[in-house]
Each structure stands twice: as structure tokens, then as C-alpha cells.
Design an enzyme around this catalytic site. Structure first.
Site, PDB file in Angstrom:
ATOM      1  N   LEU A  67     -31.534 -13.553  -7.232  1.00  0.00           N
ATOM      2  CA  LEU A  67     -32.553 -14.430  -8.065  1.00  0.00           C
ATOM      3  C   LEU A  67     -31.982 -15.045  -9.310  1.00  0.00           C
ATOM      4  O   LEU A  67     -31.389 -14.050 -10.037  1.00  0.00           O
ATOM      5  CB  LEU A  67     -33.675 -13.235  -8.595  1.00  0.00           C
ATOM      6  CG  LEU A  67     -34.597 -13.802  -9.352  1.00  0.00           C
ATOM      7  CD1 LEU A  67     -35.664 -14.775  -8.464  1.00  0.00           C
ATOM      8  CD2 LEU A  67     -35.582 -12.586  -9.864  1.00  0.00           C
ATOM      9  N   HIS A  68     -31.911 -16.215  -9.337  1.00  0.00           N
ATOM     10  CA  HIS A  68     -31.451 -16.898 -10.445  1.00  0.00           C
ATOM     11  C   HIS A  68     -31.842 -18.155 -10.727  1.00  0.00           C
ATOM     12  O   HIS A  68     -31.593 -18.868 -11.946  1.00  0.00           O
ATOM     13  CB  HIS A  68     -30.055 -16.987 -10.419  1.00  0.00           C
ATOM     14  CG  HIS A  68     -29.452 -18.062  -9.559  1.00  0.00           C
ATOM     15  ND1 HIS A  68     -29.160 -17.904  -8.048  1.00  0.00           N
ATOM     16  CD2 HIS A  68     -28.685 -19.234  -9.735  1.00  0.00           C
ATOM     17  CE1 HIS A  68     -28.813 -18.764  -7.484  1.00  0.00           C
ATOM     18  NE2 HIS A  68     -28.549 -19.835  -8.293  1.00  0.00           N
ATOM     19  N   ARG A  69     -32.478 -19.021  -9.856  1.00  0.00           N
ATOM     20  CA  ARG A  69     -32.899 -20.251 -10.059  1.00  0.00           C
ATOM     21  C   ARG A  69     -33.670 -20.520 -11.254  1.00  0.00           C
ATOM     22  O   ARG A  69     -34.768 -19.907 -11.418  1.00  0.00           O
ATOM     23  CB  ARG A  69     -33.286 -20.904  -8.606  1.00  0.00           C
ATOM     24  CG  ARG A  69     -32.316 -21.197  -7.490  1.00  0.00           C
ATOM     25  CD  ARG A  69     -31.171 -22.027  -8.079  1.00  0.00           C
ATOM     26  NE  ARG A  69     -30.426 -22.238  -7.100  1.00  0.00           N
ATOM     27  CZ  ARG A  69     -30.230 -23.815  -6.368  1.00  0.00           C
ATOM     28  NH1 ARG A  69     -31.181 -24.420  -6.343  1.00  0.00           N
ATOM     29  NH2 ARG A  69     -29.387 -23.635  -5.287  1.00  0.00           N
TER      30      ARG A  69
END
Ligand code: UD1
Ligand code: UDP
Length: 355
Positions: free
Chosen positions: A201-203
Site C-alpha cells: 500500500l503506497h499510492r
């Protein structure tokens, strides 16, 4: 022929590793590697150079953090300087990060031809920084290396067939990496829960939006508590924003891992839950179903093949899709990504182009 390659973020190291290897095996091309510094922690950068045998960058700019404008602007200034100094015949850029756009723009302004690996991908969501970066980079490239048929179609729809450029479907360099390094999988240190789900998860579209981030965190917590343990190598961006929002993430959190560890996790998990571009395809390469926590994907062929499902950032939809897909295996029956020959094709074209 002298090629100057511009990389800066984690997925670019993985993509460049296979092309750089193919360049090294080809006579008559010299590669100069410029690292913008966009990613700088040892586990976001150095580890990939060590594991994947990427030559140490010839130029290290150490430009990172800050706003998009600041980062891209500073890179533009410094990359221009490096190009004036090294006088390459061509610049090679990857993907859709700020490093990609800064590199392509600096080169184009100096009339140095630009080759773009991963050209033609579109989400049709102009709120995404990646969409802006890739559209602009494509516009100023003359060798557009597309990973999929859809990417070629996207460029055709934008009128590229009538431009004096080459649009080529070469396959996906990430499949080359997955195939090349698959045997080097190594378990990350620690104890591994049986039957885990691998999450990333990073966007920005998720992490920078408090409602979306809270809903995803709640979904991951729920899945971890009631479906299967969730292993999440946490990107530094997400770590900062979760702390800032005071959210509690009750899953098996680990620091970002190297590529060999990631391959091990992909091999051993029973589902992938992600908002990453690259990880959606890697789930497929390693035969796992993927649930993508975004509203669009550039990798539409995975959706069409029934390997990947888009669920946005809605807690109930994420949990429901994870429950339905956990343990499901997928198979590449249509050779969607070129079968591991992308780097070779790219280097052949670069050699023929002569500059
Ligand atoms: C960037 C790309 C994104 C890509 C991702 C891959 C852009 C606009 N975004 O997003 O498309 O999917 O890389 O991972 O280029 N940070 C650290 N240590 C690091 C790297 C980053 O602490 O080694 C911190 C930065 O200081 C910053 C935040 O993480 O606060 C975000 O980093 P940044 O490079 O701006 O964007 P990413 O989210 O990594
Ligand atoms: N990756 C990795 N370690 C991690 C998380 C991801 O090596 O802890 C790899 C992953 O296997 C893939 C690439 O990084 O090859 C994807 O990068 P990321 O998700 O950061 O960016 P995106 O593909 O979304 O641009």
C-alpha cells in the site's frame, strides 16, 4: 553508442536491472547510470543494486522528498547538467515517476532522443501524479517501448501512429525480472504465519486521502482478524501518513524488503492485496489472484483474464473480494507480457536505432 539511463524509484531499479544486464552483454553500447536519489533508504534503493547486480550509479543526485514541483524541478536542473557533461546519444527512462518525467524533459530540451520503457500505459485518471508523468514522457519520446497491446492501442488513440516515432510492443521487463530472479527467492527474516495474504500500500491516491486510507486500514485489520494473517512490507510514505492520521494497523507489519524476499512472499502467499502497479503483475507471474485497492488499473488485461479485481478503497468490497479470492490460483495462458524477452527486444531496437 552512449546511453544514459535515469532511475530513482524502487520499481525502476527492478525494471532497469534486466535491460542494463542486456546492454552489458551487447557490443557497441555503453551505459551511464544516473540515480536521481528519489528513493534513498537502504531498503528502498541499495538493496536492489546489490541483489540484482545493477552497476553502481555513475551519477548520484540525492534529490528526494518535498513537493512534486520541488523534486521534479531540482532533478531537471541537475539532470540537464549531467547530460551536458556526459553527452549521451540517447536517454533511457522507465515508468511514470517524477524521475521519469524530469529525465525525459531534460533530455528532450537538449534534443537528445528519449526512449521510454513502459510507454502507453494509461489509467485515464489525471489526478494521479503517475498519469501526468507518463503522458508527458510519452509525448517527448521517440522510442516508445510498450509492455502490452493495450498500451499500443492507447498511443494509437492519441495519434502516435502519425508521428515520426516508433511505437513497439516489446513485452514487460518486469516479467523478465520475475523469471530471471525467481530462483533466488529468500524468506525475509522472522516467523511467517501460515497461509498469509501479502499486501502492499503506497499510492498517493490512497495514502494522501484520509477517508481512503482509513477505509483500507480498517479492511486490512478486519481481514487479518477474521480471514488470514496479512503480511505488509510498509512503504515509508504509508508509514508516515498512518502515523500522522493516528491510525492503527493491526497486521503483520515489516519494513520494505528486497526483491528476493518479495519473490519469496509472492510465492508463499495465498492472495495479493495491493495498490502497486508492479505487484499486480507479479501476483500473476507467481500464479496468485490479486485484489487491487484502486479505482482504475493500467493493467486491464489482468482484469479481462479474471486474474485481478478492482475494489477501490471501500472496506466492505475489499473484505468481500479478499474472502472470495483467497487461495485462488491463476494461470498465464495467453502470454500477456512477452515471456521474459522484453529486455533483449529493447536492446536490439536501441542498437538498430543507433542513437
Ligand atoms: C514514487 C512514485 C510512484 C511509485 C513509487 C514506487 C512519483 C510521483 N511517485 O512514489 O509512482 O509507485 O515511487 O515505490 O514519482 N521516502 C522515504 N524513504 C525512501 C523513499 C521515500 O522516507 O527511500 C519518503 C519520502 O521522503 C516521501 C515519501 O516517502 O516523504 C514519498 O516518496 P516519493 O518518492 O515522493 O513518492 P513515492 O510514494 O515513493
Ligand atoms: N517490492 C519490493 N519490496 C517491497 C515492496 C515491493 O521489492 O517491500 C517490489 C515489487 O516486488 C515490485 C516493485 O517493488 O517489483 C513495485 O514497486 P512499488 O510497488 O513500490 O511501485 P509501483 O509498481 O506501484 O510503481
Amino acid at each position: 553508442m552512449k546511453i544514459l539511463t535515469i532511475i530513482g524509484a524502487r520499481p525502476q531499479f527492478i525494471k532497469a536491472s534486466v535491460v542494463s544486464r542486456a546492454i552489458a552483454q551487447t557490443e557497441g553500447i555503453e551505459e551511464i547510470m544516473l540515480h536521481t536519489g528519489q528513493h534513498f533508504d537502504a531498503n528502498m534503493s541499495d538493496i536492489f543494486f546489490n541483489q540484482l547486480g545493477i552497476p553502481k550509479p555513475d551519477i548520484q543526485l540525492d534529490i528526494h522528498s518535498g513537493s512534486h514541483g520541488q523534486m521534479t524541478g531540482r532533478m531537471l536542473v541537475e539532470i540537464e547538467q549531467a547530460l551536458l557533461e556526459h553527452k549521451p546519444d540517447r536517454v533511457l527512462v522507465y515508468g511514470d515517476t517524477n524521475s521519469t518525467l524530469a529525465g525525459a524533459l531534460a533530455a528532450a530540451k537538449l534534443h537528445i532522443p528519449v526512449a521510454h520503457v513502459e510507454a502507453g500505459l494509461r489509467s485515464f485518471n489525471m489526478q494521479m501524479p503517475e498519469e501526468i508523468n507518463r503522458i508527458l514522457t510519452d509525448q517527448i519520446s521517440d522510442l516508445l517501448f510498450c509492455p502490452t497491446d493495450t498500451a499500443v492501442q492507447n498511443l494509437n488513440n492519441e495519434g502516435f501512429a502519425n508521428k515520426p516515432v516508433q511505437v513497439l510492443q516489446v513485452g514487460d521487463v518486469m516479467q523478465d525480472s520475475a523469471l530471471l530472479f525467481a530462483k533466488q527467492a529468500v524468506a525475509p527474516s522472522g516467523d511467517w504465519p501460515e497461509g498469509f495474504i501479502l499486501a502492499t500500500l503506497h499510492r498517493a491516491e490512497n495514502t494522501d486521502n484520509p477517508e481512503r486510507l482509513a477505509a483500507i486500514v480498517a479492511a486490512l485489520n478486519e481481514i487479518n482478524a477474521s480471514l488470514a494473517p496479512v503480511v505488509l512490507p510498509l512503504h515509508p510514505r504509508t508509514r508516515k501518513l498512518i502515523a500522522k492520521q493516528g491510525l492503527e494497523l493491526n497486521v503483520h507489519l515489516i519494513d520494505p524488503v528486497g526483491y528476493f524476499e518479495m519473490v519469496w512472499l509472492l510465492n508463499h502467499c495465498q492472495l495479493v492485496l495491493t495498490d502497486s502497479g508492479g505487484v499486480q503483475k507479479e501476483a500473476f507471474f507467481f500464479g496468485k489472484a490479486c485484489v487491487t485497492m484502486r479505482d482504475q488499473t493500467e493493467w486491464v488485461e489482468l482484469i479481462e483474464a479474471g486474474a485481478n479485481e478492482l475494489v477501490g478503497a471501500d472496506q466492505a468490497r475489499i473484505v468481500e473480494a479478499a474472502t472470495r479470492n483467497v487461495g485462488r490460483k491463476v494461470k498465464d495462458t495467453h502470454n500477456l507480457y512477452g515471456g521474459g524477452k522484453a529486455a533483449e527486444r529493447i536492446v536490439n531496437v536501441l542498437v538498430k536505432a543507433g542513437a
